[in-house]
Design an enzyme around this catalytic site. Structure first.
Site, PDB file in Angstrom:
ATOM      1  N   HIS A   1       0.817  -1.211   0.000  1.00 31.36           N
ATOM      2  CA  HIS A   1       0.000   0.000   0.000  1.00 31.36           C
ATOM      3  C   HIS A   1       0.853   1.265   0.000  1.00 31.36           C
ATOM      4  O   HIS A   1       0.360   2.343   0.331  1.00 31.36           O
ATOM      5  CB  HIS A   1      -0.975  -0.006   1.184  1.00 31.36           C
ATOM      6  CG  HIS A   1      -2.343  -0.450   0.780  1.00 31.36           C
ATOM      7  ND1 HIS A   1      -3.418   0.391   0.713  1.00 31.36           N
ATOM      8  CD2 HIS A   1      -2.793  -1.649   0.379  1.00 31.36           C
ATOM      9  CE1 HIS A   1      -4.476  -0.262   0.307  1.00 31.36           C
ATOM     10  NE2 HIS A   1      -4.130  -1.505   0.094  1.00 31.36           N
TER      11      HIS A   1
ATOM     12  N   ASP B   1      -6.884   3.459   9.663  1.00 33.67           N
ATOM     13  CA  ASP B   1      -8.256   3.525   9.160  1.00 33.67           C
ATOM     14  C   ASP B   1      -8.603   2.337   8.267  1.00 33.67           C
ATOM     15  O   ASP B   1      -9.776   2.007   8.107  1.00 33.67           O
ATOM     16  CB  ASP B   1      -8.475   4.814   8.376  1.00 33.67           C
ATOM     17  CG  ASP B   1      -8.599   6.029   9.292  1.00 33.67           C
ATOM     18  OD1 ASP B   1      -9.152   5.878  10.387  1.00 33.67           O
ATOM     19  OD2 ASP B   1      -8.126   7.115   8.904  1.00 33.67           O
TER      20      ASP B   1
ATOM     21  N   GLU C   1     -11.403  12.356  14.408  1.00 32.13           N
ATOM     22  CA  GLU C   1     -10.844  12.720  13.113  1.00 32.13           C
ATOM     23  C   GLU C   1     -11.623  13.893  12.541  1.00 32.13           C
ATOM     24  O   GLU C   1     -12.479  14.486  13.200  1.00 32.13           O
ATOM     25  CB  GLU C   1     -10.872  11.532  12.133  1.00 32.13           C
ATOM     26  CG  GLU C   1      -9.775  10.512  12.382  1.00 32.13           C
ATOM     27  CD  GLU C   1      -9.570   9.540  11.230  1.00 32.13           C
ATOM     28  OE1 GLU C   1     -10.182   9.735  10.149  1.00 32.13           O
ATOM     29  OE2 GLU C   1      -8.797   8.575  11.395  1.00 32.13           O
TER      30      GLU C   1
END
Length: 515
Positions: free
Chosen positions: A98, A164, A280
């Site tokens: 990623h 997340d 957040e």
């Protein structure tokens, strides 16, 4: 007769040389690899293609080979062979890849497909500890966080800090930092590790912690894979809740929005409870991205977006279970939110703990069906000192994103406390006590990712001209000089640790720090 003897001698010599090559090494694109890993080293087109790209789909770098290990002994063998070679090859550990700018690649080197370890069952998730001394999970570096969550919940436990997106490997996030809405309260994932097993750039397996081999422990956490490959991590656990009160509040003014975020963060700092457990924020600029909100309210919210251009979303999550009852949580949140200055209406949902933590995966499945997941991702993630965040809002959110119509990307923004980070670790953050993260999570077509990449460069140029000393998170830099500037006062320590644990510069060449 003599000619026949000479031919036989030549044939015998060639066979002898061939046998030496087979017994001593495996060749792949002019690099010499360990012979006892032949059955696990792949050079076929599919393996090379998979190891040549990452989630960013921007950079392509072909390795000579890919290793599919079945045990950490394979990692020791691969790296040790390179270290002891007169011409070392580079090695990059790849989890779910990623990264977005080739950080998990190794041009003409070897990419280690870490998830092969879990497929071969070499590492299991083992829960240990007790209430008095604290619970923990021993987890292979190749394990996915979603699997860690599912395994620990079976014991009524959970890791305390998350990212997340849970379909990432433990070793991958710990090599960066691992941040999300829990970071303001629990610190990043690297601050919630008791112990590590690491294969260093010398091919040595070392167990390290704050008490034993601490220099390696601190180096590896946030170390971008430069000092060793994490094969096991002992993760901090706590009792798990089962449900979540998930809320969002809207703002038209950034200053009010950020002050309210900091108010909620300060509540936890004063020790008056852990609600909210998660904090957040994000920008809302696209009237077509209102799925979270009730259908009857969407026209009003869309009208506000049209009027103000940007709505700022303050997002919280508060964990509870059947013993706590959501009514108790509602009462606490009502008292807490009374001091905030959001627009009328709090938007909330009651969901399970797993549904909340794994919320991004649901979006992934939708995007995969539409063919919009494996596309270029020219992302930019920054840490911004509090002193520059208001100027950042005006210069970037309003004058770059809004004016240039970059309004469909996901943009996250939320504060953190420096005192939740351990400065001994390799991760780099701004010097100020409070700093913000801003994540520009763009998806694009294969023909226009450069547009977003140029926008990212414009953001960085603005910060430089405005004197906002941002630090890249999950960062990439084009030169050693830029990396030296990134690490600042930590550079000498980082360099000394590299010389100690990976003196031949074998590991993580894709970061382009030393290679």
């Amino acid at each position: 007769m003599e000619a026949i003897l000479n031919f036989q001698s030549l044939l015998t010599c060639l066979m002898f040389i061939f046998m030496i090559m087979i017994t001593s090494s495996t060749m792949a694109n002019n690099i010499t690899l360990p012979p006892n890993l032949q059955d696990k080293i792949h050079t076929d087109a599919d393996a090379i293609k998979a190891a040549s790209t990452d989630y960013g789909h921007i950079i392509t770098q072909k390795p000579a080979a890919a290793l599919f290990p079945s045990s950490m002994e394979d990692l020791k063998t691969l790296i040790g062979f390179s270290f002891n070679s007169s011409v070392p090859y580079t090695v990059a550990a790849k989890g779910r890849a990623h990264s977005v700018h080739g950080e998990a690649m190794a041009t003409n080197g070897v990419v280690v497909e870490m998830t092969s370890l879990s497929k071969n069952g070499s590492n299991m998730i083992v829960i240990g500890g007790d209430k008095a001394s604290g619970f923990y999970a021993d987890v292979g570096g190749e394990q996915l966080w979603i699997d860690v969550l599912n395994a620990t919940l079976q014991k009524g436990l959970t890791p305390v800090s998350w990212t997340d997106y849970l379909y990432l490997t433990v070793g991958g996030t710990l090599s960066n930092a691992g941040i999300s809405g829990q970071t303001h309260l629990k610190g990043p994932q690297i601050n919630n590790v008791y112990e590590l097993d690491v294969v260093t750039g010398k091919g040595e397996l070392v167990t390290c912690s704050k008490q034993a081999n601490s220099e390696l422990f601190y180096a590896v956490l946030g170390g971008l894979g430069q000092f060793g490959i994490i094969t096991r991590a002992r993760i901090v656990l706590e009792p798990a809740k089962t449900k979540v009160k998930w809320t969002r509040m809207l703002y038209t003014d950034f200053d009010t929005f950020s002050k309210d975020q900091e108010k909620l963060m300060a509540v936890n700092e004063r020790g008056s409870g852990e609600i909210p457990n998660y904090l957040e924020g994000q920008l809302l600029m696209d009237p077509n991205s209102l799925d979270f909100y009730p259908p009857e309210d969407r026209p009003r919210i869309a009208s506000l977006i049209k009027q103000y251009g940007i709505l700022y979303v303050l997002e919280t999550a508060s964990y509870y279970d059947d013993r706590t009852k959501h009514s108790v949580v509602d009462k606490k949140l009502h008292q807490l939110f009374k001091s905030l200055s959001y627009l009328p209406n709090i938007y909330s949902k009651n969901v399970t703990y797993v549904e909340f933590l794994d919320r991004v995966h649901a979006d992934e499945l939708v995007l995969r069906k539409k063919g919009l997941w494996d596309v270029p991702h020219p992302w930019l993630n920054l840490f911004i000192p509090k002193s520059g965040v208001q100027a950042f809002n005006n210069g970037v959110f309003k004058n770059i994103l809004l004016k240039q119509n970059f309004t469909t990307s996901i943009v996250l923004v939320y504060p953190m406390n420096r005192n939740k980070w351990d400065d001994n670790m390799s991760a780099v953050i701004p010097d100020e006590e409070i700093f913000y993260t801003a994540g520009f999570l763009h998806s694009s077509g294969f023909n226009n990712w450069q547009v977003f990449d140029n926008k990212n460069k414009e953001i960085l140029e603005f910060c430089d001209k405005a004197g906002i000393k941002v630090k890249k998170y999950l960062g990439f830099h084009d030169s050693k000089e830029e990396w030296i500037n990134h690490f600042g006062s930590k550079w000498k320590t980082f360099q000394d640790r590299k010389n100690q644990f990976d003196p031949k510069k074998i590991l993580s060449p894709g970061q382009k720090i030393f290679n």
